[in-house]
Write an enzyme that holds these catalytic residues in place. Structure first.
Site, PDB file in Angstrom:
ATOM      1  N   TYR A 190      -1.459  -2.934   9.418  1.00 21.70           N
ATOM      2  CA  TYR A 190      -0.833  -2.844   8.091  1.00 21.70           C
ATOM      3  C   TYR A 190      -1.779  -2.133   7.116  1.00 21.70           C
ATOM      4  O   TYR A 190      -1.386  -1.195   6.414  1.00 21.70           O
ATOM      5  CB  TYR A 190      -0.496  -4.252   7.589  1.00 21.70           C
ATOM      6  CG  TYR A 190       0.039  -4.293   6.173  1.00 21.70           C
ATOM      7  CD1 TYR A 190       1.347  -3.902   5.891  1.00 21.70           C
ATOM      8  CD2 TYR A 190      -0.765  -4.714   5.114  1.00 21.70           C
ATOM      9  CE1 TYR A 190       1.828  -3.931   4.589  1.00 21.70           C
ATOM     10  CE2 TYR A 190      -0.289  -4.750   3.812  1.00 21.70           C
ATOM     11  CZ  TYR A 190       1.005  -4.361   3.556  1.00 21.70           C
ATOM     12  OH  TYR A 190       1.488  -4.390   2.269  1.00 21.70           O
ATOM     13  N   LYS A 249      -1.424   1.526   5.065  1.00 18.69           N
ATOM     14  CA  LYS A 249      -1.501   1.642   3.605  1.00 18.69           C
ATOM     15  C   LYS A 249      -2.670   2.547   3.184  1.00 18.69           C
ATOM     16  O   LYS A 249      -2.596   3.246   2.174  1.00 18.69           O
ATOM     17  CB  LYS A 249      -1.617   0.257   2.971  1.00 18.69           C
ATOM     18  CG  LYS A 249      -0.369  -0.615   3.174  1.00 18.69           C
ATOM     19  CD  LYS A 249       0.859   0.009   2.530  1.00 18.69           C
ATOM     20  CE  LYS A 249       2.030  -0.953   2.474  1.00 18.69           C
ATOM     21  NZ  LYS A 249       3.190  -0.401   1.750  1.00 18.69           N
TER      22      LYS A 249
HETATM   23  N1  LIG Z   1       4.198  -8.900  -1.670  1.00 17.02           N
HETATM   24  C1  LIG Z   1       2.936  -8.642  -1.344  1.00 17.02           C
HETATM   25  O1  LIG Z   1       2.108  -9.548  -1.165  1.00 17.02           O
HETATM   26  C2  LIG Z   1       2.482  -7.197  -1.214  1.00 17.02           C
HETATM   27  C3  LIG Z   1       1.097  -6.929  -1.307  1.00 17.02           C
HETATM   28  C4  LIG Z   1       0.679  -5.614  -1.165  1.00 17.02           C
HETATM   29  C5  LIG Z   1       1.595  -4.595  -0.972  1.00 17.02           C
HETATM   30  N2  LIG Z   1       2.923  -4.884  -0.884  1.00 17.02           N
HETATM   31  C6  LIG Z   1       3.845  -3.773  -0.647  1.00 17.02           C
HETATM   32  O2  LIG Z   1       4.825  -3.772  -1.649  1.00 17.02           O
HETATM   33  C7  LIG Z   1       6.031  -3.180  -1.156  1.00 17.02           C
HETATM   34  C8  LIG Z   1       7.222  -4.049  -1.513  1.00 17.02           C
HETATM   35  O3  LIG Z   1       7.060  -5.291  -0.876  1.00 17.02           O
HETATM   36  P1  LIG Z   1       7.768  -6.627  -1.385  1.00 17.02           P
HETATM   37  O4  LIG Z   1       6.674  -7.599  -1.612  1.00 17.02           O
HETATM   38  O5  LIG Z   1       8.720  -6.351  -2.469  1.00 17.02           O
HETATM   39  O6  LIG Z   1       8.514  -7.050  -0.035  1.00 17.02           O
HETATM   40  P2  LIG Z   1      10.021  -7.532   0.228  1.00 17.02           P
HETATM   41  O7  LIG Z   1      10.033  -7.879   1.676  1.00 17.02           O
HETATM   42  O8  LIG Z   1      10.426  -8.546  -0.774  1.00 17.02           O
HETATM   43  O9  LIG Z   1      10.888  -6.222  -0.020  1.00 17.02           O
HETATM   44  C9  LIG Z   1      10.845  -5.115   0.829  1.00 17.02           C
HETATM   45  C10 LIG Z   1      12.157  -4.351   0.700  1.00 17.02           C
HETATM   46  O10 LIG Z   1      12.068  -3.211   1.561  1.00 17.02           O
HETATM   47  C11 LIG Z   1      13.266  -3.127   2.322  1.00 17.02           C
HETATM   48  N3  LIG Z   1      13.004  -2.463   3.589  1.00 17.02           N
HETATM   49  C12 LIG Z   1      12.281  -2.927   4.645  1.00 17.02           C
HETATM   50  N4  LIG Z   1      12.316  -2.024   5.646  1.00 17.02           N
HETATM   51  C13 LIG Z   1      13.062  -0.974   5.205  1.00 17.02           C
HETATM   52  C14 LIG Z   1      13.460   0.246   5.782  1.00 17.02           C
HETATM   53  N5  LIG Z   1      13.116   0.588   7.034  1.00 17.02           N
HETATM   54  N6  LIG Z   1      14.220   1.080   5.052  1.00 17.02           N
HETATM   55  C15 LIG Z   1      14.594   0.750   3.778  1.00 17.02           C
HETATM   56  N7  LIG Z   1      14.269  -0.399   3.194  1.00 17.02           N
HETATM   57  C16 LIG Z   1      13.495  -1.249   3.900  1.00 17.02           C
HETATM   58  C17 LIG Z   1      13.709  -4.569   2.511  1.00 17.02           C
HETATM   59  O11 LIG Z   1      15.109  -4.621   2.818  1.00 17.02           O
HETATM   60  C18 LIG Z   1      13.369  -5.172   1.157  1.00 17.02           C
HETATM   61  O12 LIG Z   1      14.419  -5.020   0.234  1.00 17.02           O
HETATM   62  C19 LIG Z   1       5.797  -2.978   0.338  1.00 17.02           C
HETATM   63  O13 LIG Z   1       5.463  -1.628   0.596  1.00 17.02           O
HETATM   64  C20 LIG Z   1       4.630  -3.873   0.644  1.00 17.02           C
HETATM   65  O14 LIG Z   1       3.877  -3.431   1.766  1.00 17.02           O
HETATM   66  C21 LIG Z   1       3.372  -6.164  -1.014  1.00 17.02           C
END
Ligand SMILES: NC(=O)c1ccc[n+]([C@@H]2O[C@H](COP(=O)([O-])OP(=O)(O)OC[C@H]3O[C@@H](n4cnc5c(N)ncnc54)[C@H](O)[C@@H]3O)[C@@H](O)[C@H]2O)c1
Length: 249
Positions: free
Chosen positions: A152, A156
């Site tokens: 992961y 990133k």
């Molecule tokens: N929440 C955390 O702790 C965190 C920390 C660092 C980075 N991030 C990053 O933030 C971003 C958003 O994450 P989040 O926390 O909102 O997660 P989440 O799981 O709540 O939302 C992710 C969204 O992406 C959609 N998705 C997943 N695979 C997909 C695909 N192949 N095509 C289109 N849509 C797709 C899902 O349906 C969902 O709506 C991500 O890139 C994640 O890696 C999150």
């Protein structure tokens, strides 16, 4: 209203960060394409916004879906100014030596290939408007690798490198490209990663962050909309931690 007459496309717009980013753009005057693979979540967010939003059923790994989302922005709202590459997934907590190739590939495709595809198909649309902005949602995991979370973090870190390279490449076309590095925030993706004893682990993570709390979708939406706005007109190639000090020390 920082985004009047602007059109933004947010991938993963149905989920935790994405939904809040969509709401923030819409509240500040933008029309928004909610691009998500999950139609139930994505349609709900688009309906909540009303006429200023359209849902695009989009798997960010598919060039056809990505091209269709960009086309929808132009046909529904007359153009595309801003892309937020926010959709992302984690893999189960797993050491590299135990990971199968399919899992590796899926993480790379959703988190990284998606950024390539939206550059390939989205940049010409932004260029037709005379310029605009791309914001990529990376992670603090790109800077601080953790056991069980390596692939992961690698995906990133590549998004951060992609952001910097693309920023240099697109400067002459008046397109700024930046990234944010969120720390752990309580959305579905974190629950997917930490698994069953979530509350205990979340408390432990929060205690290690200097500002003593997790991030929120609102924190991420503030940073993304700032970077996409004219207030950030001299910022490009930036990797901005939104992390309560997690990567500072
Ligand atoms: N929440 C955390 O702790 C965190 C920390 C660092 C980075 N991030 C990053 O933030 C971003 C958003 O994450 P989040 O926390 O909102 O997660 P989440 O799981 O709540 O939302 C992710 C969204 O992406 C959609 N998705 C997943 N695979 C997909 C695909 N192949 N095509 C289109 N849509 C797709 C899902 O349906 C969902 O709506 C991500 O890139 C994640 O890696 C999150």
């Amino acid at each position: 209203m920082r985004f009047e007459n602007k059109v933004a496309l947010v991938t993963g717009g149905g989920g935790g960060f994405g939904a809040e980013i969509v709401r923030r753009f819409a509240a500040e005057g933008a029309s928004v394409i909610v691009a998500d693979m999950n139609s139930e979540l994505g349609e709900k967010v688009a309906e909540e916004i009303g006429d200023a939003a359209r849902f695009s059923q989009c798997d960010v790994r598919s060039s056809d879906d990505v091209a269709a989302a960009v086309t929808l922005a132009e046909s529904a709202f007359g153009g595309l100014d801003i892309i937020v590459n926010n959709a992302g997934i984690v893999h189960p907590k797993q050491n590299v030596a135990d990971m199968d190739e399919a899992t590796y590939q899926k993480v790379m495709d959703v988190n990284l290939k998606s950024v390539f595809l939206f550059s390939r198909y989205g940049v010409p649309a932004i260029a037709r408007r005379g310029g605009g902005s791309i914001v990529n949602v990376a992670s603090t995991a790109s800077l601080k690798p953790r056991a069980g979370n390596v692939i992961y973090g690698v995906s990133k870190a590549a998004v951060v490198a992609f952001t910097k390279g693309l920023a240099v490449e697109l400067a002459e076309r008046n397109i700024r490209v930046n990234s944010i590095l969120p720390v752990a925030s309580k959305t579905q993706i974190l629950l997917d990663f930490v698994g069953p004893d979530a509350d205990e682990q979340i408390e432990r993570i929060a205690s290690m962050i200097p500002l003593k709390r997790l991030g929120t979708p609102g924190d991420m939406a503030s940073a993304v909309t700032f970077l996409a706005s004219e207030e950030a007109s001299f910022l490009t190639g930036v990797a901005m931690p939104v992390d309560g000090g997690w990567t500072a020390g």
